[in-house]
Write a protein that holds these residues in place. Structure first.
Motif, PDB file in Angstrom:
ATOM      1  N   TYR A  58       6.281  17.086  -1.151  1.00 31.71           N
ATOM      2  CA  TYR A  58       8.112  16.392  -0.687  1.00 31.71           C
ATOM      3  C   TYR A  58       8.727  16.810  -1.232  1.00 31.71           C
ATOM      4  CZ  TYR A  58       3.637  12.689   0.742  1.00 31.71           C
ATOM      5  OH  TYR A  58       3.055  12.328   0.671  1.00 31.71           O
ATOM      6  N   ASP A  59      10.200  16.482  -0.518  1.00 30.87           N
ATOM      7  CA  ASP A  59      11.017  16.678  -1.498  1.00 30.87           C
ATOM      8  C   ASP A  59      11.517  15.210  -2.242  1.00 30.87           C
ATOM      9  OD1 ASP A  59      11.778  19.601   0.602  1.00 30.87           O
ATOM     10  OD2 ASP A  59      12.331  18.615   1.825  1.00 30.87           O
ATOM     11  N   ALA A  60      11.969  14.968  -2.877  1.00 30.14           N
ATOM     12  CA  ALA A  60      12.442  14.437  -3.945  1.00 30.14           C
ATOM     13  C   ALA A  60      13.984  13.833  -4.272  1.00 30.14           C
ATOM     14  CB  ALA A  60      11.409  14.113  -4.636  1.00 30.14           C
ATOM     15  N   VAL A  61      14.205  13.155  -4.927  1.00 28.52           N
ATOM     16  CA  VAL A  61      15.583  12.774  -5.654  1.00 28.52           C
ATOM     17  C   VAL A  61      15.249  11.789  -6.528  1.00 28.52           C
ATOM     18  CG1 VAL A  61      17.694  13.185  -3.380  1.00 28.52           C
ATOM     19  CG2 VAL A  61      16.628  11.046  -3.729  1.00 28.52           C
ATOM     20  N   GLU A  62      16.088  12.232  -7.839  1.00 29.36           N
ATOM     21  CA  GLU A  62      16.436  11.546  -8.879  1.00 29.36           C
ATOM     22  C   GLU A  62      16.335   9.978  -8.709  1.00 29.36           C
ATOM     23  OE1 GLU A  62      16.380  12.206 -13.423  1.00 29.36           O
ATOM     24  OE2 GLU A  62      18.243  13.245 -12.326  1.00 29.36           O
ATOM     25  N   THR A  63      16.510   8.803  -8.870  1.00 28.10           N
ATOM     26  CA  THR A  63      16.974   7.837  -8.612  1.00 28.10           C
ATOM     27  C   THR A  63      16.252   6.549 -10.021  1.00 28.10           C
ATOM     28  OG1 THR A  63      15.900   7.761  -6.505  1.00 28.10           O
ATOM     29  CG2 THR A  63      16.896   5.439  -7.472  1.00 28.10           C
ATOM     30  N   ASP A  64      17.351   6.451 -11.020  1.00 27.42           N
ATOM     31  CA  ASP A  64      16.896   5.617 -11.964  1.00 27.42           C
ATOM     32  C   ASP A  64      16.120   6.089 -12.578  1.00 27.42           C
ATOM     33  OD1 ASP A  64      19.096   3.987 -11.742  1.00 27.42           O
ATOM     34  OD2 ASP A  64      17.645   2.926 -10.053  1.00 27.42           O
ATOM     35  N   GLY A  65      15.553   7.141 -12.854  1.00 29.12           N
ATOM     36  CA  GLY A  65      14.637   7.635 -13.767  1.00 29.12           C
ATOM     37  C   GLY A  65      13.339   8.488 -12.684  1.00 29.12           C
ATOM     38  N   LYS A  66      13.300   7.893 -11.873  1.00 23.23           N
ATOM     39  CA  LYS A  66      12.435   7.904 -10.748  1.00 23.23           C
ATOM     40  C   LYS A  66      12.386   8.922  -9.348  1.00 23.23           C
ATOM     41  CE  LYS A  66       9.496   4.047 -12.418  1.00 23.23           C
ATOM     42  NZ  LYS A  66       8.305   4.500 -12.774  1.00 23.23           N
ATOM     43  N   LEU A  67      11.511   9.361  -9.057  1.00 28.40           N
ATOM     44  CA  LEU A  67      11.186   9.737  -7.989  1.00 28.40           C
ATOM     45  C   LEU A  67      11.694   9.225  -6.555  1.00 28.40           C
ATOM     46  CD1 LEU A  67       9.306  12.998  -9.353  1.00 28.40           C
ATOM     47  CD2 LEU A  67      11.970  13.140  -9.041  1.00 28.40           C
ATOM     48  N   ARG A  68      12.104   9.845  -6.052  1.00 24.71           N
ATOM     49  CA  ARG A  68      12.397   9.215  -4.608  1.00 24.71           C
ATOM     50  C   ARG A  68      11.848  10.328  -3.443  1.00 24.71           C
ATOM     51  NH1 ARG A  68      14.123   4.703  -1.537  1.00 24.71           N
ATOM     52  NH2 ARG A  68      15.296   3.884  -3.706  1.00 24.71           N
ATOM     53  N   LEU A  69      10.666   9.504  -2.573  1.00 20.34           N
ATOM     54  CA  LEU A  69       9.872  10.722  -2.592  1.00 20.34           C
ATOM     55  C   LEU A  69      10.728  11.144  -0.610  1.00 20.34           C
ATOM     56  CD1 LEU A  69       6.076  10.573  -3.083  1.00 20.34           C
ATOM     57  CD2 LEU A  69       7.927  11.640  -4.141  1.00 20.34           C
ATOM     58  N   SER A  70      10.691  12.426   0.262  1.00 26.34           N
ATOM     59  CA  SER A  70      11.032  12.317   1.308  1.00 26.34           C
ATOM     60  C   SER A  70      10.755  11.360   2.748  1.00 26.34           C
ATOM     61  CB  SER A  70      11.036  13.594   2.149  1.00 26.34           C
ATOM     62  OG  SER A  70       9.742  13.876   2.180  1.00 26.34           O
ATOM     63  N   ASP A  71       9.475  10.519   1.804  1.00 23.25           N
ATOM     64  CA  ASP A  71       9.078   9.097   3.017  1.00 23.25           C
ATOM     65  C   ASP A  71       9.232   8.116   2.971  1.00 23.25           C
ATOM     66  OD1 ASP A  71       7.754   8.959   1.070  1.00 23.25           O
ATOM     67  OD2 ASP A  71       5.268   9.357   1.685  1.00 23.25           O
ATOM     68  N   GLY A  72      10.474   7.977   1.466  1.00 23.24           N
ATOM     69  CA  GLY A  72      10.556   7.039   0.895  1.00 23.24           C
ATOM     70  C   GLY A  72       9.939   6.546  -0.635  1.00 23.24           C
ATOM     71  N   ARG A  73       8.809   6.622  -0.629  1.00 26.64           N
ATOM     72  CA  ARG A  73       8.062   6.207  -1.776  1.00 26.64           C
ATOM     73  C   ARG A  73       8.546   6.483  -2.691  1.00 26.64           C
ATOM     74  NH1 ARG A  73       2.016   8.041  -0.121  1.00 26.64           N
ATOM     75  NH2 ARG A  73       3.318   9.901   0.744  1.00 26.64           N
ATOM     76  N   ILE A  74       8.713   5.756  -4.015  1.00 25.23           N
ATOM     77  CA  ILE A  74       8.894   6.009  -5.063  1.00 25.23           C
ATOM     78  C   ILE A  74       7.972   5.743  -6.375  1.00 25.23           C
ATOM     79  CG2 ILE A  74      10.458   4.682  -7.273  1.00 25.23           C
ATOM     80  CD1 ILE A  74      12.819   3.482  -5.051  1.00 25.23           C
ATOM     81  N   VAL A  75       7.997   7.074  -7.076  1.00 25.23           N
ATOM     82  CA  VAL A  75       7.136   7.565  -8.273  1.00 25.23           C
ATOM     83  C   VAL A  75       7.443   7.942  -8.894  1.00 25.23           C
ATOM     84  CG1 VAL A  75       5.452   8.007  -5.460  1.00 25.23           C
ATOM     85  CG2 VAL A  75       7.229   9.365  -7.190  1.00 25.23           C
ATOM     86  N   ASP A  76       6.668   7.685 -10.357  1.00 22.32           N
ATOM     87  CA  ASP A  76       7.141   8.090 -11.388  1.00 22.32           C
ATOM     88  C   ASP A  76       6.905   9.341 -11.385  1.00 22.32           C
ATOM     89  OD1 ASP A  76       6.694   9.058 -14.627  1.00 22.32           O
ATOM     90  OD2 ASP A  76       7.498   7.369 -14.206  1.00 22.32           O
ATOM     91  N   PRO A  77       7.769  10.706 -12.496  1.00 21.50           N
ATOM     92  CA  PRO A  77       7.828  11.908 -11.990  1.00 21.50           C
ATOM     93  C   PRO A  77       6.614  11.682 -13.118  1.00 21.50           C
ATOM     94  CG  PRO A  77      10.007  11.293 -12.550  1.00 21.50           C
ATOM     95  CD  PRO A  77       8.810   9.992 -13.461  1.00 21.50           C
ATOM     96  N   SER A  78       6.270  11.470 -13.687  1.00 21.36           N
ATOM     97  CA  SER A  78       4.307  11.581 -14.315  1.00 21.36           C
ATOM     98  C   SER A  78       3.824  11.886 -13.368  1.00 21.36           C
ATOM     99  CB  SER A  78       4.187  10.814 -15.344  1.00 21.36           C
ATOM    100  OG  SER A  78       4.102   9.795 -15.099  1.00 21.36           O
ATOM    101  N   GLN A  79       3.085  11.036 -12.550  1.00 17.14           N
ATOM    102  CA  GLN A  79       2.430  11.462 -11.162  1.00 17.14           C
ATOM    103  C   GLN A  79       2.905  12.254 -10.011  1.00 17.14           C
ATOM    104  OE1 GLN A  79       3.919   6.744  -9.809  1.00 17.14           O
ATOM    105  NE2 GLN A  79       1.611   7.721  -8.958  1.00 17.14           N
ATOM    106  N   VAL A  80       3.637  13.326 -10.167  1.00 20.35           N
ATOM    107  CA  VAL A  80       3.742  14.867  -9.016  1.00 20.35           C
ATOM    108  C   VAL A  80       3.367  15.880  -9.785  1.00 20.35           C
ATOM    109  CG1 VAL A  80       5.270  13.625  -7.827  1.00 20.35           C
ATOM    110  CG2 VAL A  80       5.829  15.297 -10.122  1.00 20.35           C
TER     111      VAL A  80
END
Length: 255
Positions: free
Chosen positions: A13-35
């Motif tokens: 996925y492409d991702a952008v940073e959002t409040d210390g999290k990552l927003r994936l290109s499909d809209g899901r928000i994950v913790d950086p430790s999950q990727v």
């Protein structure tokens, strides 16, 4: 915008940073430790500059070159943020090289310096490790020095060029196990980004996602198995990498 490429949930996925999290290109928000962080672009031709900082050239007893010293690297050399790079057990000299990586955004041929930035998409960080045991000389780096699998961490972010107002005036630093070992500025490059784009495009066509690694300042020291190396560039971020030994790759040293 700062973007990344990551692997998780069985996909890339492409991702952008959002409040210390990552927003994936499909809209899901994950913790950086999950990727798993991947190189932030799918690089094509990679150009690497040797001795492009006069202070680094002098630190290894060389003069800065009269024209760009350029060699090519394959995409196989790249590894993402938080990745590992192998230090063969039989080598003596392996050092990091914190470098500003310039990403080409569109086809470029015979580009003049005053138009060069029009062809830049953005920037990222590269750590272009060198194993000097395999070096013939600094003016002709042979393939095993700069084309080893996974020996060039890159990322974590790709930063649009509009965010970096003056790429020729950025601070670079490298930390080994938390201790700063290298500090410099892109203002000390021998050959500037516009000069390099004009030079390269004068005899060959540059294409989207080609990457120019612009060299490293003085302060390179050798690294060893277990070392954690962080290279950072002002306005772009911090890139972390760990040195591992042969046992992780089930090898006994050598190439």
């Amino acid at each position: 915008m700062r973007t990344a490429r990551v692997a998780c949930f069985g996909g890339i996925y492409d991702a952008v940073e959002t409040d210390g999290k990552l927003r994936l290109s499909d809209g899901r928000i994950v913790d950086p430790s999950q990727v798993v962080w991947l190189p932030p672009i799918e690089a094509q031709t990679i150009f690497a500059l040797g001795l492009n900082y006069a202070d680094h050239a002098s630190e290894i007893s060389f003069n800065a070159p009269d024209e760009p010293l350029v060699f090519l690297k394959g995409p196989n050399t790249l590894v993402g943020h938080n990745g590992q790079s192998r230090r063969p057990s039989d080598v003596t000299y392996m050092h990091y090289e914190c470098e500003l990586a310039v990403v080409i955004g569109e086809t470029a041929r015979n580009v003049k310096q005053d138009k060069a930035y029009d062809y830049v998409a953005g920037y990222t960080i590269a750590n272009d490790y060198a194993i000097r045991d395999y070096l013939e000389n600094y003016y002709r780096p042979n393939l095993p020095v700069k084309n080893r699998d996974g020996l060039t961490p890159i990322g974590p972010w790709f930063v649009d060029k509009e965010i970096i107002h003056d790429p020729m005036n950025l601070n670079l630093r490298t930390y080994v196990n938390g201790e700063m070992k290298q500090e410099g500025s892109t203002s000390d490059m021998v050959f500037s980004i516009p000069y390099l784009i004009e030079y390269l495009s004068s005899f060959m066509t540059l294409r989207e996602n080609d990457v120019i690694l612009t060299g490293t300042p003085k302060g390179t020291v050798h690294v060893y198995e277990g070392d954690e190396v962080v290279t950072e560039i002002e306005g772009i971020g911090s890139l972390k990498n760990t040195i591992v030994g042969d046992e992780d790759f089930h090898r006994n040293g050598g190439i």
